[in-house]
Design a protein around this motif. Structure first.
Motif, PDB file in Angstrom:
ATOM      1  N   LEU A  38       0.817  -1.218   0.000  1.00  0.00           N
ATOM      2  CA  LEU A  38       0.000   0.000   0.000  1.00  0.00           C
ATOM      3  C   LEU A  38       0.854   1.273   0.000  1.00  0.00           C
ATOM      4  N   PRO A  39       1.911   1.365   0.812  1.00  0.00           N
ATOM      5  CA  PRO A  39       2.773   2.554   0.717  1.00  0.00           C
ATOM      6  C   PRO A  39       3.385   2.743  -0.669  1.00  0.00           C
ATOM      7  N   LEU A  40       3.772   1.643  -1.318  1.00  0.00           N
ATOM      8  CA  LEU A  40       4.316   1.754  -2.672  1.00  0.00           C
ATOM      9  C   LEU A  40       3.259   2.234  -3.658  1.00  0.00           C
ATOM     10  N   SER A  41       1.999   1.859  -3.411  1.00  0.00           N
ATOM     11  CA  SER A  41       0.919   2.265  -4.313  1.00  0.00           C
ATOM     12  C   SER A  41       0.593   3.749  -4.166  1.00  0.00           C
ATOM     13  N   PHE A  42       0.519   4.225  -2.907  1.00  0.00           N
ATOM     14  CA  PHE A  42       0.141   5.620  -2.665  1.00  0.00           C
ATOM     15  C   PHE A  42       1.335   6.582  -2.715  1.00  0.00           C
ATOM     16  N   ARG A  43       2.555   6.020  -2.600  1.00  0.00           N
ATOM     17  CA  ARG A  43       3.781   6.821  -2.645  1.00  0.00           C
ATOM     18  C   ARG A  43       3.756   7.966  -1.617  1.00  0.00           C
ATOM     19  N   GLN A  44       4.035   9.190  -2.005  1.00  0.00           N
ATOM     20  CA  GLN A  44       4.122  10.272  -1.016  1.00  0.00           C
ATOM     21  C   GLN A  44       2.775  10.605  -0.394  1.00  0.00           C
ATOM     22  N   GLY A  45       1.695  10.260  -1.086  1.00  0.00           N
ATOM     23  CA  GLY A  45       0.364  10.456  -0.510  1.00  0.00           C
ATOM     24  C   GLY A  45       0.176   9.645   0.760  1.00  0.00           C
ATOM     25  N   TRP A  46       0.978   8.571   0.904  1.00  0.00           N
ATOM     26  CA  TRP A  46       0.898   7.728   2.097  1.00  0.00           C
ATOM     27  C   TRP A  46       1.395   8.483   3.328  1.00  0.00           C
ATOM     28  N   ILE A  47       2.558   9.105   3.230  1.00  0.00           N
ATOM     29  CA  ILE A  47       3.099   9.801   4.403  1.00  0.00           C
ATOM     30  C   ILE A  47       2.496  11.193   4.572  1.00  0.00           C
ATOM     31  N   VAL A 121       9.677   2.673   3.590  1.00  0.00           N
ATOM     32  CA  VAL A 121       9.515   2.197   2.209  1.00  0.00           C
ATOM     33  C   VAL A 121       9.276   3.366   1.261  1.00  0.00           C
ATOM     34  N   VAL A 122       8.420   4.308   1.642  1.00  0.00           N
ATOM     35  CA  VAL A 122       8.130   5.462   0.788  1.00  0.00           C
ATOM     36  C   VAL A 122       9.374   6.320   0.612  1.00  0.00           C
ATOM     37  N   ASN A 123      10.076   6.581   1.690  1.00  0.00           N
ATOM     38  CA  ASN A 123      11.279   7.414   1.603  1.00  0.00           C
ATOM     39  C   ASN A 123      12.347   6.776   0.718  1.00  0.00           C
ATOM     40  N   MET A 124      12.518   5.457   0.834  1.00  0.00           N
ATOM     41  CA  MET A 124      13.539   4.777   0.043  1.00  0.00           C
ATOM     42  C   MET A 124      13.126   4.663  -1.422  1.00  0.00           C
ATOM     43  N   SER A 125      11.858   4.347  -1.670  1.00  0.00           N
ATOM     44  CA  SER A 125      11.404   4.161  -3.053  1.00  0.00           C
ATOM     45  C   SER A 125      11.343   5.481  -3.810  1.00  0.00           C
ATOM     46  N   GLN A 126      11.004   6.574  -3.089  1.00  0.00           N
ATOM     47  CA  GLN A 126      10.908   7.884  -3.729  1.00  0.00           C
ATOM     48  C   GLN A 126      12.204   8.686  -3.635  1.00  0.00           C
ATOM     49  N   ARG A 127      13.188   8.125  -2.911  1.00  0.00           N
ATOM     50  CA  ARG A 127      14.504   8.764  -2.751  1.00  0.00           C
ATOM     51  C   ARG A 127      14.351  10.211  -2.244  1.00  0.00           C
ATOM     52  N   GLU A 129      14.878  13.409  -0.024  1.00  0.00           N
ATOM     53  CA  GLU A 129      15.986  14.055   0.689  1.00  0.00           C
ATOM     54  C   GLU A 129      15.528  15.420   1.177  1.00  0.00           C
ATOM     55  N   PRO A 130      15.496  15.677   2.490  1.00  0.00           N
ATOM     56  CA  PRO A 130      15.736  14.711   3.563  1.00  0.00           C
ATOM     57  C   PRO A 130      14.532  13.786   3.741  1.00  0.00           C
ATOM     58  N   TRP A 131      14.710  12.752   4.544  1.00  0.00           N
ATOM     59  CA  TRP A 131      13.618  11.811   4.783  1.00  0.00           C
ATOM     60  C   TRP A 131      12.459  12.522   5.471  1.00  0.00           C
ATOM     61  N   GLU A 132      11.253  12.089   5.115  1.00  0.00           N
ATOM     62  CA  GLU A 132      10.044  12.691   5.678  1.00  0.00           C
ATOM     63  C   GLU A 132       9.286  11.660   6.518  1.00  0.00           C
ATOM     64  N   PHE A 133       8.546  12.194   7.509  1.00  0.00           N
ATOM     65  CA  PHE A 133       7.688  11.345   8.335  1.00  0.00           C
ATOM     66  C   PHE A 133       6.251  11.784   8.089  1.00  0.00           C
ATOM     67  N   TYR A 134       5.314  11.054   8.673  1.00  0.00           N
ATOM     68  CA  TYR A 134       3.907  11.391   8.492  1.00  0.00           C
ATOM     69  C   TYR A 134       3.631  12.819   8.974  1.00  0.00           C
ATOM     70  N   LYS A 135       2.921  13.561   8.157  1.00  0.00           N
ATOM     71  CA  LYS A 135       2.627  14.938   8.522  1.00  0.00           C
ATOM     72  C   LYS A 135       1.225  15.304   8.045  1.00  0.00           C
ATOM     73  N   PRO A 136       0.533  16.123   8.835  1.00  0.00           N
ATOM     74  CA  PRO A 136       0.966  16.649  10.130  1.00  0.00           C
ATOM     75  C   PRO A 136       0.950  15.558  11.207  1.00  0.00           C
ATOM     76  N   THR A 137       1.830  15.704  12.179  1.00  0.00           N
ATOM     77  CA  THR A 137       1.930  14.692  13.230  1.00  0.00           C
ATOM     78  C   THR A 137       0.659  14.599  14.063  1.00  0.00           C
ATOM     79  N   SER A 138      -0.071  15.708  14.167  1.00  0.00           N
ATOM     80  CA  SER A 138      -1.337  15.680  14.916  1.00  0.00           C
ATOM     81  C   SER A 138      -2.341  14.760  14.221  1.00  0.00           C
ATOM     82  N   LEU A 139      -2.358  14.776  12.893  1.00  0.00           N
ATOM     83  CA  LEU A 139      -3.249  13.893  12.146  1.00  0.00           C
ATOM     84  C   LEU A 139      -2.807  12.440  12.299  1.00  0.00           C
ATOM     85  N   PHE A 140      -1.498  12.227  12.337  1.00  0.00           N
ATOM     86  CA  PHE A 140      -0.976  10.868  12.553  1.00  0.00           C
ATOM     87  C   PHE A 140      -1.452  10.325  13.897  1.00  0.00           C
TER      88      PHE A 140
END
Length: 237
Positions: A38-47, A121-127, A129-140
């Motif tokens: 699923l992360p590979l399918s949604f790509r950056q939309g996932w995080i 997986v999203v950060n590595m597949s999309q390369r 820089e810098p690595w991103e985490f789920y945002k906004p963190t409040s929504l996470f």
């Protein structure tokens, strides 16, 4: 409290190690679906926690709980271990709550673990820089809370159905029917809401309403399940 911890330990052992190879496949399937595919399918939309990924994150563990909770009581009945369990001195509440808590705890922690893997997986597949985490963190954080409440809803309702079912197959079929009816009910409620009502609510207000509704439904189902768990009737069934 000692009874509850004893039963939680028993349920953890049965859940994780009693099924042989199938017990190893269960977490691998979780990781493969929710942590990689699923992360590979949604790509950056996932995080970025777009609407579609959020719905998938909430629905996937809900379905995993439904698949395993049907075995809670009906499975004990089929394996002829229910009589032994009921003959013990463990309280009724400890027996029921342990099954709910183990199912919810496993799926919630597995979901969190898969989300962390998904971010990698999203950060590595999309390369990125810098690595991103789920945002906004409040929504996470909100997603994690909603995930817990929805899995608790599935477990509470599922254990009640399993309690009333003679076989695991019957319990699974009843839960599938209940899921369809739940979806139809939600769709009808959304359609009946006045258009101006949802437009007048802010996103935090809508989230708060959803959380409160889920908490009420969880409490009702748990109370009904505890009231329905009567040892004398189960022994005779």
């Amino acid at each position: 409290m000692n009874d509850l911890w004893t039963m939680i330990w028993k349920e953890c052992k049965d859940f994780l190690w009693s099924g042989g190879r199938s017990d190893l496949l269960r977490p691998l399937l979780n990781i493969a679906v929710l942590g990689i595919l699923l992360p590979l399918s949604f790509r950056q939309g996932w995080i970025k926690l777009e609407a579609a990924p959020v719905l998938v994150v909430l629905f996937t563990p809900f379905m995993f709980v439904i698949l395993i909770i049907s075995d809670a009581i009906a499975g004990e009945r089929e394996r002829h271990t229910l009589e032994t369990l009921l003959a013990s001195r463990v309280s009724d509440r400890a027996i029921l709550l342990s099954k709910v808590l183990v199912a919810v705890g496993y799926n919630w922690m597995m979901t969190l673990f898969c989300l962390l893997i998904g971010a990698v997986v999203v950060n590595m597949s999309q390369r990125l820089e810098p690595w991103e985490f789920y945002k906004p963190t409040s929504l996470f954080a909100v997603v994690l809370v909603l995930c817990f409440l929805t899995t608790l809803l599935a477990a509470s309702g599922g254990v009640l159905i399993s309690l009333k079912s003679a076989t695991v197959r019957q319990a699974s079929q009843t839960m599938l029917l209940g899921l369809i009816l739940l979806g139809l009910a939600i769709s009808m409620v959304v359609r009946l809401l006045p258009p101006g009502l949802t437009a007048s609510l802010t996103t935090p207000q809508m989230v708060l309403i959803i959380v409160l509704v889920l908490m009420v439904l969880d409490a009702i189902l748990l109370i009904v399940s505890l009231a329905s768990f009567q040892r004398s009737r189960l022994i005779l069934s």
